[in-house]
Design a protein around this motif. Structure first.
Motif, PDB file in Angstrom:
ATOM      1  N   SER A 117       0.824  -1.209   0.000  1.00  0.00           N
ATOM      2  CA  SER A 117       0.000   0.000   0.000  1.00  0.00           C
ATOM      3  C   SER A 117       0.858   1.259   0.000  1.00  0.00           C
ATOM      4  CB  SER A 117      -1.000   0.006   1.162  1.00  0.00           C
ATOM      5  OG  SER A 117      -0.328  -0.132   2.373  1.00  0.00           O
ATOM      6  N   LEU A 118       2.146   1.118   0.347  1.00  0.00           N
ATOM      7  CA  LEU A 118       3.031   2.290   0.325  1.00  0.00           C
ATOM      8  C   LEU A 118       3.018   2.936  -1.060  1.00  0.00           C
ATOM      9  CD1 LEU A 118       5.185   3.825   2.074  1.00  0.00           C
ATOM     10  CD2 LEU A 118       6.897   2.527   0.825  1.00  0.00           C
ATOM     11  N   LYS A 119       3.244   2.103  -2.073  1.00  0.00           N
ATOM     12  CA  LYS A 119       3.333   2.650  -3.431  1.00  0.00           C
ATOM     13  C   LYS A 119       1.954   2.911  -4.035  1.00  0.00           C
ATOM     14  CE  LYS A 119       7.820   2.766  -4.031  1.00  0.00           C
ATOM     15  NZ  LYS A 119       8.628   3.830  -4.616  1.00  0.00           N
ATOM     16  N   GLU A 120       0.952   2.171  -3.543  1.00  0.00           N
ATOM     17  CA  GLU A 120      -0.384   2.328  -4.123  1.00  0.00           C
ATOM     18  C   GLU A 120      -1.100   3.561  -3.600  1.00  0.00           C
ATOM     19  OE1 GLU A 120      -2.346  -1.324  -3.216  1.00  0.00           O
ATOM     20  OE2 GLU A 120      -1.161  -2.449  -4.686  1.00  0.00           O
ATOM     21  N   ARG A 121      -0.886   3.843  -2.307  1.00  0.00           N
ATOM     22  CA  ARG A 121      -1.727   4.866  -1.677  1.00  0.00           C
ATOM     23  C   ARG A 121      -1.040   6.195  -1.420  1.00  0.00           C
ATOM     24  NH1 ARG A 121      -4.363   1.490   2.702  1.00  0.00           N
ATOM     25  NH2 ARG A 121      -5.243  -0.245   1.533  1.00  0.00           N
ATOM     26  N   VAL A 122       0.282   6.244  -1.606  1.00  0.00           N
ATOM     27  CA  VAL A 122       0.980   7.492  -1.310  1.00  0.00           C
ATOM     28  C   VAL A 122       1.224   8.269  -2.597  1.00  0.00           C
ATOM     29  CG1 VAL A 122       3.038   8.513  -0.292  1.00  0.00           C
ATOM     30  CG2 VAL A 122       2.027   6.481   0.733  1.00  0.00           C
ATOM     31  N   VAL A 123       0.783   9.544  -2.617  1.00  0.00           N
ATOM     32  CA  VAL A 123       0.993  10.395  -3.787  1.00  0.00           C
ATOM     33  C   VAL A 123       1.878  11.576  -3.401  1.00  0.00           C
ATOM     34  CG1 VAL A 123      -1.190   9.764  -4.857  1.00  0.00           C
ATOM     35  CG2 VAL A 123      -1.100  11.712  -3.301  1.00  0.00           C
ATOM     36  N   THR A 124       2.344  12.304  -4.413  1.00  0.00           N
ATOM     37  CA  THR A 124       3.122  13.511  -4.162  1.00  0.00           C
ATOM     38  C   THR A 124       2.190  14.710  -4.366  1.00  0.00           C
ATOM     39  OG1 THR A 124       5.090  12.429  -4.987  1.00  0.00           O
ATOM     40  CG2 THR A 124       5.152  14.824  -4.883  1.00  0.00           C
ATOM     41  N   CYS A 125       2.158  15.610  -3.389  1.00  0.00           N
ATOM     42  CA  CYS A 125       1.292  16.792  -3.486  1.00  0.00           C
ATOM     43  C   CYS A 125       1.774  17.669  -4.642  1.00  0.00           C
ATOM     44  CB  CYS A 125       1.324  17.560  -2.165  1.00  0.00           C
ATOM     45  SG  CYS A 125       0.433  19.129  -2.237  1.00  0.00           S
ATOM     46  N   SER A 126       0.861  18.049  -5.541  1.00  0.00           N
ATOM     47  CA  SER A 126       1.258  18.834  -6.707  1.00  0.00           C
ATOM     48  C   SER A 126       1.559  20.280  -6.338  1.00  0.00           C
ATOM     49  CB  SER A 126       0.163  18.780  -7.777  1.00  0.00           C
ATOM     50  OG  SER A 126      -1.034  19.272  -7.229  1.00  0.00           O
ATOM     51  N   VAL A 127       1.187  20.695  -5.134  1.00  0.00           N
ATOM     52  CA  VAL A 127       1.474  22.061  -4.692  1.00  0.00           C
ATOM     53  C   VAL A 127       2.850  22.124  -4.008  1.00  0.00           C
ATOM     54  CG1 VAL A 127       0.691  24.039  -3.331  1.00  0.00           C
ATOM     55  CG2 VAL A 127      -0.984  22.512  -4.411  1.00  0.00           C
ATOM     56  N   CYS A 128       3.035  21.316  -2.950  1.00  0.00           N
ATOM     57  CA  CYS A 128       4.247  21.461  -2.137  1.00  0.00           C
ATOM     58  C   CYS A 128       5.242  20.317  -2.320  1.00  0.00           C
ATOM     59  CB  CYS A 128       3.865  21.598  -0.660  1.00  0.00           C
ATOM     60  SG  CYS A 128       3.272  20.055   0.053  1.00  0.00           S
ATOM     61  N   SER A 129       4.888  19.309  -3.121  1.00  0.00           N
ATOM     62  CA  SER A 129       5.752  18.145  -3.381  1.00  0.00           C
ATOM     63  C   SER A 129       5.968  17.261  -2.164  1.00  0.00           C
ATOM     64  CB  SER A 129       7.123  18.550  -3.948  1.00  0.00           C
ATOM     65  OG  SER A 129       6.958  19.224  -5.153  1.00  0.00           O
ATOM     66  N   ALA A 183       1.719  12.501   0.411  1.00  0.00           N
ATOM     67  CA  ALA A 183       0.380  12.699   0.943  1.00  0.00           C
ATOM     68  C   ALA A 183      -0.535  11.563   0.548  1.00  0.00           C
ATOM     69  CB  ALA A 183      -0.175  14.011   0.422  1.00  0.00           C
ATOM     70  N   GLU A 184      -1.711  11.529   1.182  1.00  0.00           N
ATOM     71  CA  GLU A 184      -2.711  10.542   0.801  1.00  0.00           C
ATOM     72  C   GLU A 184      -3.578  11.076  -0.329  1.00  0.00           C
ATOM     73  OE1 GLU A 184      -4.819   9.440   4.320  1.00  0.00           O
ATOM     74  OE2 GLU A 184      -3.277   8.007   4.881  1.00  0.00           O
ATOM     75  N   GLN A 185      -3.759  12.424  -0.321  1.00  0.00           N
ATOM     76  CA  GLN A 185      -4.551  13.071  -1.358  1.00  0.00           C
ATOM     77  C   GLN A 185      -3.747  14.199  -1.956  1.00  0.00           C
ATOM     78  OE1 GLN A 185      -8.541  14.442  -0.192  1.00  0.00           O
ATOM     79  NE2 GLN A 185      -8.357  13.049   1.525  1.00  0.00           N
ATOM     80  N   ASP A 186      -4.133  14.621  -3.151  1.00  0.00           N
ATOM     81  CA  ASP A 186      -3.502  15.761  -3.792  1.00  0.00           C
ATOM     82  C   ASP A 186      -4.552  16.852  -3.953  1.00  0.00           C
ATOM     83  OD1 ASP A 186      -1.844  17.413  -5.158  1.00  0.00           O
ATOM     84  OD2 ASP A 186      -2.041  16.342  -7.067  1.00  0.00           O
ATOM     85  N   PRO A 187      -4.409  18.091  -3.449  1.00  0.00           N
ATOM     86  CA  PRO A 187      -3.288  18.539  -2.606  1.00  0.00           C
ATOM     87  C   PRO A 187      -3.281  17.888  -1.220  1.00  0.00           C
ATOM     88  CG  PRO A 187      -4.690  20.383  -3.313  1.00  0.00           C
ATOM     89  CD  PRO A 187      -5.380  19.145  -3.690  1.00  0.00           C
ATOM     90  N   CYS A 188      -2.141  18.012  -0.544  1.00  0.00           N
ATOM     91  CA  CYS A 188      -1.974  17.352   0.752  1.00  0.00           C
ATOM     92  C   CYS A 188      -2.757  18.057   1.859  1.00  0.00           C
ATOM     93  CB  CYS A 188      -0.500  17.298   1.118  1.00  0.00           C
ATOM     94  SG  CYS A 188       0.170  18.892   1.637  1.00  0.00           S
ATOM     95  N   ALA A 189      -2.826  17.420   3.009  1.00  0.00           N
ATOM     96  CA  ALA A 189      -3.616  17.932   4.134  1.00  0.00           C
ATOM     97  C   ALA A 189      -3.139  19.311   4.584  1.00  0.00           C
ATOM     98  CB  ALA A 189      -3.550  16.942   5.302  1.00  0.00           C
ATOM     99  N   ILE A 190      -1.846  19.561   4.536  1.00  0.00           N
ATOM    100  CA  ILE A 190      -1.322  20.867   4.963  1.00  0.00           C
ATOM    101  C   ILE A 190      -1.715  21.942   3.944  1.00  0.00           C
ATOM    102  CG2 ILE A 190       0.778  22.220   5.424  1.00  0.00           C
ATOM    103  CD1 ILE A 190       2.087  19.673   6.518  1.00  0.00           C
ATOM    104  N   CYS A 191      -1.555  21.673   2.663  1.00  0.00           N
ATOM    105  CA  CYS A 191      -1.907  22.649   1.629  1.00  0.00           C
ATOM    106  C   CYS A 191      -3.406  22.956   1.611  1.00  0.00           C
ATOM    107  CB  CYS A 191      -1.461  22.161   0.252  1.00  0.00           C
ATOM    108  SG  CYS A 191       0.330  22.240   0.018  1.00  0.00           S
TER     109      CYS A 191
END
Lengths: 200, 200
Positions: free
Chosen positions: A50-62, A65-73
């Protein structure tokens, strides 16, 4: 005569490919898992998938994250006028643990290192410049690269690029020991470093 | 605010459950795999799954194997009159590497340790006795338990049980350093130990 089951040899080899794990440790881990309940090997196996399946890179801050944009953004409560530039996702984790920083982040995914052949084009630096140029709420950049040679070089490089854009630049105070690694700093040291930020 | 993706936290936790891997190493491994090609995480995940699916315990010698009976027990070329009693499958590996021993094995899966609450009934000792009593080709037992307190206790216990059965008992020579672990011995030391076997 090699009498070890192939499944065992294979797992030893795979553990051995991980950084910092030698052949003896790889053997130990494998034989530990052979004796441990089936569930433990399965849980580790599932977590890896699930590491590779569920982890994405945030398109805003790189950041990862689990979602794009990430929780902080996506967080409306954060100060959008300030960006903290770090080398790795682990550095975001370390800074979040202090609960002292409430701005946004930008993750470079590395630092400039001529020795390792890592140049500015290998990092998320263009993404940072685009972000600053398109998002006019950004007033300040906190440089939080590691306090070692590569981190220093990266910070200097960024200063030269970003200062002409009229953005205020600060750095974490030199409470951080030279030659160290940001992710290993304890919360108090990091808090001090945040408190002592100064304009360059 | 914890902003780390759950898949990341979970993998860190699973690595952390392994012996000798602390939270910092677990983080390092996880972030290494995040950056590594997808194939590496998959290969490790697959190796973990097949470990429990494809590895069986040999019903004759209790060693780990791909088939039951294991390759050593099935090997017609081996000397069936001699049994080497070891604590762990890793010890079989270590002895096979010397190419000096050509008999069969019996794996106890541990050693007697009152401190850890491990008694004779937790080991494959009954299986050993049954084997000696039913298989009359067995003439000699080589005790190759670890040269530490638990290994010594186990060897003494076995001597008392097996000697009355009229079986010759030998031990690996004391080339092995006290307090050590059999699986860490180098080939030469183990070879010496095999050469110096003496009757008790």
């Amino acid at each position: 005569m090699d009498t070890t089951p192939r499944a065992v040899t294979q797992l030893i080899e795979e553990f051995n490919r991980l950084p910092g794990i030698g052949p003896k440790t790889a053997q130990r881990l494998t034989f530990y898992l052979l004796r441990a309940p089936k569930e433990q090997a399965e849980a580790l196996s599932d977590a890896l998938m699930s590491l590779k399946e569920r982890v994405v890179t945030c398109s805003v801050c790189s950041n990862i994250a689990e979602q794009d944009p990430c929780a902080i953004c996506r967080d409306e409560a954060r100060d959008r006028s300030i960006l903290c530039v770090v080398e790795e996702p682990l550095d975001v984790l370390a800074l979040e643990r202090t609960r002292e920083y409430h701005g946004l982040y930008h993750v470079l995914h590395g630092a400039i290192s001529p020795v390792e052949g890592i140049g500015p084009e290998d990092l998320r630096i263009q993404e940072l410049l685009d972000r600053i140029q398109h998002d006019h709420t950004i007033q300040e950049i906190v440089l939080a690269t590691n306090p070692n040679l590569e981190g220093e070089a990266t910070a200097l490089y960024l200063e030269r690029l970003v200062k002409p854009l009229g953005i205020r630049m600060t750095r974490l105070a030199r409470g951080l020991p030279m030659g160290g690694d940001l992710e290993y700093a304890d919360e108090v040291t990091l808090t001090r470093a945040l408190e002592g930020m100064r304009t360059r």
